[in-house]
Design an enzyme around this catalytic site. Sequence first.
Site, PDB file in Angstrom:
ATOM      1  N   TYR A 333       8.469  -2.583   2.455  1.00  0.00           N
ATOM      2  CA  TYR A 333       8.567  -3.229   1.140  1.00  0.00           C
ATOM      3  C   TYR A 333       9.694  -2.559   0.355  1.00  0.00           C
ATOM      4  O   TYR A 333       9.658  -1.361   0.103  1.00  0.00           O
ATOM      5  CB  TYR A 333       7.235  -3.081   0.418  1.00  0.00           C
ATOM      6  CG  TYR A 333       7.023  -3.954  -0.810  1.00  0.00           C
ATOM      7  CD1 TYR A 333       8.068  -4.461  -1.566  1.00  0.00           C
ATOM      8  CD2 TYR A 333       5.731  -4.273  -1.222  1.00  0.00           C
ATOM      9  CE1 TYR A 333       7.851  -5.246  -2.670  1.00  0.00           C
ATOM     10  CE2 TYR A 333       5.494  -5.065  -2.339  1.00  0.00           C
ATOM     11  CZ  TYR A 333       6.558  -5.547  -3.058  1.00  0.00           C
ATOM     12  OH  TYR A 333       6.346  -6.333  -4.161  1.00  0.00           O
ATOM     13  N   CYS A 334      10.725  -3.325  -0.015  1.00  0.00           N
ATOM     14  CA  CYS A 334      11.836  -2.848  -0.854  1.00  0.00           C
ATOM     15  C   CYS A 334      12.495  -1.625  -0.204  1.00  0.00           C
ATOM     16  O   CYS A 334      13.024  -1.716   0.888  1.00  0.00           O
ATOM     17  CB  CYS A 334      11.332  -2.566  -2.267  1.00  0.00           C
ATOM     18  SG  CYS A 334      12.631  -2.234  -3.470  1.00  0.00           S
ATOM     19  N   LEU A 335      12.456  -0.466  -0.847  1.00  0.00           N
ATOM     20  CA  LEU A 335      13.054   0.733  -0.276  1.00  0.00           C
ATOM     21  C   LEU A 335      12.392   1.092   1.054  1.00  0.00           C
ATOM     22  O   LEU A 335      13.047   1.597   1.971  1.00  0.00           O
ATOM     23  CB  LEU A 335      12.941   1.898  -1.258  1.00  0.00           C
ATOM     24  CG  LEU A 335      13.441   3.262  -0.813  1.00  0.00           C
ATOM     25  CD1 LEU A 335      14.862   3.191  -0.310  1.00  0.00           C
ATOM     26  CD2 LEU A 335      13.314   4.267  -1.954  1.00  0.00           C
ATOM     27  N   GLY A 337      11.486  -1.061   3.192  1.00  0.00           N
ATOM     28  CA  GLY A 337      12.158  -1.936   4.148  1.00  0.00           C
ATOM     29  C   GLY A 337      13.535  -1.423   4.523  1.00  0.00           C
ATOM     30  O   GLY A 337      13.969  -1.540   5.678  1.00  0.00           O
ATOM     31  N   PHE A 361       9.839  -7.013   3.122  1.00  0.00           N
ATOM     32  CA  PHE A 361       9.503  -7.579   1.812  1.00  0.00           C
ATOM     33  C   PHE A 361      10.647  -7.231   0.853  1.00  0.00           C
ATOM     34  O   PHE A 361      10.911  -6.053   0.604  1.00  0.00           O
ATOM     35  CB  PHE A 361       8.215  -6.975   1.258  1.00  0.00           C
ATOM     36  CG  PHE A 361       6.950  -7.349   1.985  1.00  0.00           C
ATOM     37  CD1 PHE A 361       6.941  -8.214   3.048  1.00  0.00           C
ATOM     38  CD2 PHE A 361       5.734  -6.806   1.570  1.00  0.00           C
ATOM     39  CE1 PHE A 361       5.765  -8.551   3.702  1.00  0.00           C
ATOM     40  CE2 PHE A 361       4.545  -7.131   2.209  1.00  0.00           C
ATOM     41  CZ  PHE A 361       4.552  -8.001   3.283  1.00  0.00           C
TER      42      PHE A 361
END
Length: 600
Positions: A333-335, A337, A361
């Site tokens: 998710y975000c960082l 990812g 994400f």
Amino acid sequence: MDQEKTPDQPQFRLPDPALVTRTMSEVAERGQRIVTDFLRRQAESEATPDPLNIGSAFLEMTTRLMANPARLVQAQLGFWQDYLTLWQNTARRMLGEAPAPVIAEDPRDRRFKDDAWRENEVFDFIKQSYLLSARFFQTVVGGVEGLDQKTAQKVDFYTRQFVDAMSPSNFLLTNPEVLRRTAETGGENLLKGLSHLLADLERGKGRLRIRMSDDSKFKVGENIAVTPGKVVFQNDLMQLIQYNPTTETVLMRPLLILPPWINKFYILDLRPRNSFIRWAVDQGHTVFVVSWVNPDETLAQKGFDDYMKEGIYDALDAIEKATGERQVNAIGYCLGGTLLATTLAHMAARRDTRIRSATYFVTMTDFEEAGELGVFIDEEQLHCLEEAMQKRGYLEGREMATTFNMLRANDLIWSFVVNNYLLGQEPFPFDLLYWNDDSTRMPARMHSFYLRRMYQQNDLVKPGAIELLGQKIDLRRIKVPSYLISTREDHIAPWKSTYRATQIFSGPVRFVLAASGHIAGVVNPPGSGKYSHWVNEQLPPDPEEWFAGATELAGSWWPDWHRWVAALNREQVPARMPGSGRLPAIEDAPGSYVKVMAID
């Protein structure tokens, strides 16, 4: 004879003298303490007078604006012509006519939701005057020629910050809802608001730290982050949580979720009704989640490579011990990812195939167009930030939270100024906003590397430009199936930037675009009935071309993801209980790391 009040008229009354006396006494005592503490902290600080490097950007903008006075004069003439029309229309409204507005607010703009902004001639005039002025400011600064992209972006961003701050809804005498509440309570709303303001200044140690939610209504592990499970592994940087199964059999491949360490993992486990973690467990996944530590100065030298080694690699080893299964599906998710993609490139160089599919994400891998976060990343600001981090050993959680809140200032700053300070109301208990305020720190070495090598230099997308743990990183070597979910209104990871990964990864890619933003578009359970999503099997280079050919589908994207990941390997095994393998349970989920709060 007393004049009767109509039901529409506010009931005027005087404030309670005891309340006034008590409040003003508290103001004097608390105010003196706050000011003294703030001045002491300022004297100890060596911060530069312009840490955001705003002055130079506006100086350059003004210089170039003055070089073309004709454009400015043209904009001023248009503004005054619109203003004159507004005066005339207001006079016509007072005479009973109904002229069309000169300028109308966005129907989604909640600042002007009160009916008085439309029905009352005076407040309608105030609103339209503000909207005309806002448009004028933004048109002028947006039309300046010759600015480089970074400077133009910064000028535009901070002009909007100024325009938002000057909204008439933010002031007592120009907000009809606040005036009505003041009349009804005899001003007690303002006294309560003053008390709230002082409390927030105390909470921020002299800096305003607005309370967005009623924190007393939430406790991690009791009414949020309550999906049952156990911590089965931990090291300096993370705890690994394994969740209890709810099905008799589960997919053979465990699911590893890597949240960002900019925020805490329980955004994916707020309440049972909107918990992605619980939903994934119910679909038959053996779910493992990394709960990152909230670092202090002792972890100042932890770097991006440490998050790779002690985060993903240690988690993979632990999952194999816990389940006997070597291969996993992974979500970042975000960082988280970005870390997942970086690690997959590292694993490809080492021929490590333990991660068999990757889901991202709202994740950026190409930072060339990083959206409005780029406003905060230039050499001057990075230098100031690094100096502060070197002294403390970490980035304060409050500083990161303030940055994100500025991206949506009307929703995450000014709406609370009105509610808490002008209306004198307590903030509503909202799990998402409680999570948003539960900030985390960032280790100095890691954060400096992340901002410089990725945001500033965009090295991650350059083959071999970054070397971690002895391997040069090349994202083109990622061949595992990838699922990318992005959101259309994302202010943090713009979807057109996240889309670029579709042209970088070498394996099969599915790209899905969800409605709403960075959080709401992701945390959108099937039962909510909210937010559609778009799918398109084709992946042209241009994201706009992708969107033009996409099909919009109602509801959550979660079922689409589950069908995708389950199709990669449908083999089932008996459900696995945490602690039943070679890793004994350490403590109950959500663990102790997530409960450490950043008190700056």
